[in-house]
Motif scaffolding. Structure first.
Motif, short mmCIF file in Angstrom:
data_model
loop_
_atom_site.label_atom_id
_atom_site.label_comp_id
_atom_site.label_asym_id
_atom_site.label_seq_id
_atom_site.Cartn_x
_atom_site.Cartn_y
_atom_site.Cartn_z
N LEU A 150 -30.04 -27.95 -32.35
CA LEU A 150 -30.96 -28.69 -33.22
C LEU A 150 -31.37 -30.02 -32.60
O LEU A 150 -32.49 -30.50 -32.85
CB LEU A 150 -30.34 -28.92 -34.59
N THR A 151 -30.51 -30.64 -31.81
CA THR A 151 -30.92 -31.87 -31.13
C THR A 151 -32.05 -31.59 -30.15
O THR A 151 -32.91 -32.45 -29.90
CB THR A 151 -29.74 -32.51 -30.37
N GLY A 152 -32.06 -30.38 -29.58
CA GLY A 152 -33.17 -30.00 -28.70
C GLY A 152 -34.48 -29.90 -29.45
O GLY A 152 -35.56 -30.14 -28.88
N ALA A 153 -34.42 -29.54 -30.73
CA ALA A 153 -35.64 -29.50 -31.54
C ALA A 153 -36.25 -30.89 -31.68
O ALA A 153 -37.48 -31.03 -31.73
CB ALA A 153 -35.33 -28.90 -32.90
N LEU A 154 -35.43 -31.92 -31.72
CA LEU A 154 -35.94 -33.29 -31.77
C LEU A 154 -36.65 -33.66 -30.47
O LEU A 154 -37.66 -34.36 -30.48
CB LEU A 154 -34.79 -34.27 -32.05
N ALA A 155 -36.11 -33.18 -29.34
CA ALA A 155 -36.75 -33.46 -28.05
C ALA A 155 -38.13 -32.84 -27.97
O ALA A 155 -38.99 -33.31 -27.22
CB ALA A 155 -35.87 -32.95 -26.91
N CYS A 156 -38.37 -31.79 -28.75
CA CYS A 156 -39.68 -31.13 -28.73
C CYS A 156 -40.80 -32.03 -29.22
O CYS A 156 -41.98 -31.76 -28.94
CB CYS A 156 -39.64 -29.86 -29.60
#
Length: 452
Positions: A419-425
């Protein structure tokens, strides 16, 4: 598609597949290798660690070499060395030889991996990169699925040495093609100096980080060296006239976001596979081959998701496509954290493959497309570094969490990592800019940097 572009696509896919296949078959052969060579468990672990340290520490520098001397030439040298090192491992008389040759294999693997993306960037215009990247990702999925199955069959029928000869013929064939066929001159040669001090500092930082992650919990010294070398590298890059990382690459918010997303996605992906593999074999009592069969939906979904995601990218853009895909990865990890039978495990694997395959295509497209042709190798090296460091981080975290709290809490934390990767998006370009059917609005990315 011209003959040259077809050859570039085939070479890029073959190089990526060979590296993926090598990584997946190794885990299958390690127990047999340990018994037949009389090696310790630490020795067997070093057959993986030695390669990871070598390849991860050199990827960016190798990409810079490709930018300077030509990606096709560097790719050919990398494939040639990788194939010969594989043959040497198959003939190795002892585990020490295996470890040493794995280091050699890692050096040449570092040369060929950024070149597979640099060749695509040089050969295809920006608005046609989606299909080649999707094909490359699908081939990686096929190789990753075939590795455990083929490796398990070869170990059972022929022996562990036969596994390492799988790469030899295709590596040598594509090496000869790359080194003998003439590469069309499509860009000005890069005459800037190679930043050797920066390359050494970055290599030291990454090598120390990989070793520290593998050696958890006794890794304080390695982490300290990694941090100090990273700080020295940043300081050096700000002062040198010819930085290893060009400003157009490190200054791109989209590239930074894509790299962060890849780091989180690959950590969650590999950490989950590590934890679930132990669950399948230790709790459910399945053998390596049976476990590999349970993982086939993952590979199938990844192969199908890659071309489908290229279509979705054209319509929705990288930000939305990758964001939804990261959420799917997180959901898949949660499903696997509670799966107790074959059907839910296969369903979780299918979700994981679909999400991760889409993330790979979207992030790779952003990194390759946003970089200029002159910096494509460095950008590709950074991308490959993320997908090499991420799995090491994920497996280290998965191992520590599983030992401390069990499967479910470990996978729940890995889901949060996704989910932290979704923020990087959020840093990725939206639909208008990321469209694969229209040129970027910021300038001609085919070879001339945009005005700023």
């Amino acid at each position: 598609m011209t003959a040259h572009r077809r050859l570039v696509l085939a070479s890029s896919a073959a190089g990526a597949a060979i590296v993926a296949l090598d990584g997946t078959v190794l885990t299958v052969v390690q127990p047999t290798l340990q018994r037949e060579l009389g090696a310790s468990l630490a020795d067997v672990q070093w057959t993986s660690t030695a390669y990871l340290v070598a390849v991860a520490s050199l990827l960016v520098s190798a990409g810079r070499i490709g930018d300077r001397y030509g990606h096709q030439r560097v790719f050919g040298i990398g494939m040639l060395g990788f194939g010969l090192a594989s043959a040497g491992i198959g003939l190795a008389p002892g585990v020490g030889w295996v470890i040493g040759l794995r280091v050699v294999q890692g050096v040449f693997g570092a040369l060929l991996q950024p070149a597979t993306l640099g060749m695509l960037r040089a050969a295809f215009p920006p608005d046609r990169l989606g299909m080649p990247i999707a094909v490359r990702t699908s081939v990686i999925g096929i190789a990753a699925a075939a590795g455990p199955l083929v490796g398990g069959a070869l170990v059972t029928t022929v022996g562990w040495r036969a596994v390492f000869f799988l790469n030899v013929v295709p590596s040598l064939v594509f090496a000869v093609l790359a080194l003998t066929l003439r590469e069309p001159q499509q860009r000005r040669p890069d005459k800037s100096q190679l930043d050797l001090p920066g390359a050494l500092l970055l290599a030291l930082s990454l090598a120390s980080l990989i070793q520290a992650l593998v050696d958890l919990p006794g890794s304080a010294a390695g982490l300290a060296v990694s941090v100090l070398a990273a700080l020295a590298f940043v300081r050096h890059e700000r002062r040198t006239a010819h930085p290893l990382l060009p400003p157009d690459v490190v200054g791109s918010a989209a590239i930074r976001g894509a790299l962060g997303m890849l780091l989180a996605a690959s950590a969650a992906f590999s950490g989950t596979l590590f934890v679930v593999t132990y669950f399948l074999q230790d709790t459910m009592g399945l053998g390596p081959f049976q476990s590999a069969l349970r993982g086939l939906p993952l590979a199938a979904a990844m192969v199908l998701a890659a071309p489908a995601s290229a279509v979705v990218l054209r319509r929705a853009g990288a930000r939305s496509t990758a964001g939804v895909a990261m959420v799917v990865v997180a959901l898949a990890v949660l499903v696997l954290s509670r799966a107790s039978g074959t059907v839910p495990v296969c369903a979780g694997f299918a979700l994981l493959g679909a999400g991760f395959g889409t993330v790979m295509v979207a992030a790779t497209q952003v990194v390759v497309r946003e970089a200029t042709v002159e910096s494509a190798g460095v950008a590709g090296g950074l991308k490959q570094t993320a997908v090499n460091v991420g799995p090491t981080l994920g497996v280290a975290a998965g191992s520590a969490l599983m030992a401390g709290s069990g499967r479910e809490p470990a996978l729940e934390i890995l889901s949060a990592v996704a989910l932290t990767g979704a923020l990087a998006c959020l840093a990725l370009p939206g639909r208008t800019v990321a469209s694969l059917t229209h040129p970027p609005v910021t300038g001609d990315r085919a070879g001339v940097p945009a005005r700023r």
